[in-house]
Design an enzyme around this catalytic site. Sequence first.
Site, short mmCIF file in Angstrom:
data_model
loop_
_atom_site.label_atom_id
_atom_site.label_comp_id
_atom_site.label_asym_id
_atom_site.label_seq_id
_atom_site.Cartn_x
_atom_site.Cartn_y
_atom_site.Cartn_z
CB SER A 11 10.71 27.59 -32.37
OG SER A 11 11.28 26.29 -32.40
CG HIS A 36 10.90 28.71 -28.12
ND1 HIS A 36 10.36 28.85 -26.86
CD2 HIS A 36 10.57 27.45 -28.53
CE1 HIS A 36 9.72 27.75 -26.52
NE2 HIS A 36 9.83 26.87 -27.52
CG ASP A 38 11.25 23.97 -29.37
OD1 ASP A 38 10.56 24.13 -28.35
OD2 ASP A 38 11.05 24.58 -30.44
CG MET A 40 12.17 18.13 -28.49
SD MET A 40 11.14 17.77 -29.93
CE MET A 40 10.48 19.40 -30.29
CG HIS A 69 9.69 24.31 -24.67
ND1 HIS A 69 8.83 24.19 -25.76
CD2 HIS A 69 9.09 23.64 -23.65
CE1 HIS A 69 7.78 23.47 -25.41
NE2 HIS A 69 7.92 23.11 -24.14
CG MET A 71 9.08 19.88 -25.00
SD MET A 71 8.80 20.26 -26.74
CE MET A 71 10.20 21.33 -27.03
CG MET A 140 2.99 22.68 -24.83
SD MET A 140 4.34 23.50 -25.72
CE MET A 140 4.25 22.71 -27.34
N GLY A 148 5.45 22.55 -37.20
CA GLY A 148 4.56 22.47 -38.37
C GLY A 148 3.21 21.82 -38.14
CG ASP A 178 5.96 26.20 -28.42
OD1 ASP A 178 5.98 26.22 -29.66
OD2 ASP A 178 6.84 25.65 -27.73
N GLY A 179 3.16 26.57 -30.75
CA GLY A 179 2.67 25.52 -31.65
C GLY A 179 1.59 26.02 -32.59
N GLY A 180 1.87 25.91 -33.89
CA GLY A 180 0.86 26.29 -34.88
C GLY A 180 0.59 27.78 -34.98
N GLY A 200 7.83 28.62 -35.13
CA GLY A 200 8.92 27.91 -35.78
C GLY A 200 8.80 27.97 -37.29
C1 DX5 Z 1 6.88 21.82 -30.52
C2 DX5 Z 1 7.89 22.87 -30.12
C3 DX5 Z 1 7.64 24.14 -30.81
C4 DX5 Z 1 7.79 24.08 -32.30
C5 DX5 Z 1 6.81 25.05 -32.88
O1 DX5 Z 1 6.93 20.76 -29.69
O2 DX5 Z 1 7.84 23.12 -28.73
O3 DX5 Z 1 8.40 25.23 -30.26
O4 DX5 Z 1 9.08 24.40 -32.76
O5 DX5 Z 1 6.78 24.89 -34.26
P1 DX5 Z 1 5.63 25.53 -35.13
O6 DX5 Z 1 5.62 27.00 -34.86
O7 DX5 Z 1 6.03 25.19 -36.53
O8 DX5 Z 1 4.33 24.88 -34.73
ZN ZN Z 2 8.83 25.03 -27.89
#
Ligand code: DX5
Ligand code: ZN
Length: 226
Positions: A11, A36, A38, A40, A69, A71, A140, A148, A178-180, A200
Site C-alpha cells: 500500500s 495497492h 488507498d 480516502m 481501494h 474508501m 478489512m 500502522g 488489508d490492515g496490520g 503498508g
Molecule cells: C487502511 C488502508 C490500508 C493501509 C494498511 O485503511 O486501507 O491499505 O494502508 O496499512 P498497514 O499495512 O500499515 O496496516
Molecule cells: Zn487499503
Amino acid sequence: MVSSEVKIAPSILSADFARLGEQVAEVTTAGAHYIHIDVMDGHFVPPITIGAPVVEAIRPWTNLPLDVHLMVERPEIQLEQFARAGADIITVHAEVCPDLHRMVESMKGLGVRAGVSINPATPLAVVDEILPALDLVLLMTVNPGFAGQAFIEEVLDKIARLRQILDERGLACELEVDGGITAQTAPRAVGAGARVLVAGSAIFNSRESVKEAMDRLMASLRGLTG
Ligand code: DX5
Ligand code: ZN
C-alpha cells in the site's frame, strides 16, 4: 496451497509521497504483485489521501496491476475517473453501496476488475449473493482510515469462512486482506485462507529498505502448505 500462490500488494499510503514513482518502481522490482492505492475522502474515513491524478502519475512507473481501494462515500461517481487513470482493480465498500449489483455492473462496464470490501464489523452475508460476479473480496483486518494499526484477530474466522465458501462453490474470486499485515500476522492470514496481502507500514518504513521488507514478508510465508 503453497506460498507461491500468495500475492503481495504494497500500500503506497505509507510510501514517501515526495518520491512516489521511485517507491512504486522499488516495490515492483522487489517482487510485489499489485500496487495497492488507498483513496480516502474525509467522509467515509477521516483522512483525505489521493485522487485519480496520482493514479495516472504512477501508472508509467510499474507494469503491475493497480489495485485501487476506494474508501469513499458515493463511489459510483468516482469509478470512471479511476478507470481512465489506469486502475486495473477497483474495490468499493459494501457499507456505502445500497445497490452492490449495479455497482459491480458499472465497474465491469468500465473494463476493470470488480472488488468489494467489508469492514471488520460488517458480516460476510452482505457479499454472499454477489460473490459469483466478483473478482475480489477485500476483508478489512483493521478499521479503515489509517496505516500502522494492529491486526484485528477476530477477522481470522471471517477469512476462514469466506475461504470455505469460495472453495465449496468453486469461485475464483480473490480473497484479499488489508490492515496490520506483518511478517507475524501474514502467515496466520494466509493460513486462514487469504491469498492477497495488502501491507503498508510493513513495506514502507524507516527501519529497512523496501527490498528487505518485501523479502522478510515473503520469507514469513515460505513453506506454508494446506
Ligand atoms: C487502511 C488502508 C490500508 C493501509 C494498511 O485503511 O486501507 O491499505 O494502508 O496499512 P498497514 O499495512 O500499515 O496496516
Ligand atoms: Zn487499503
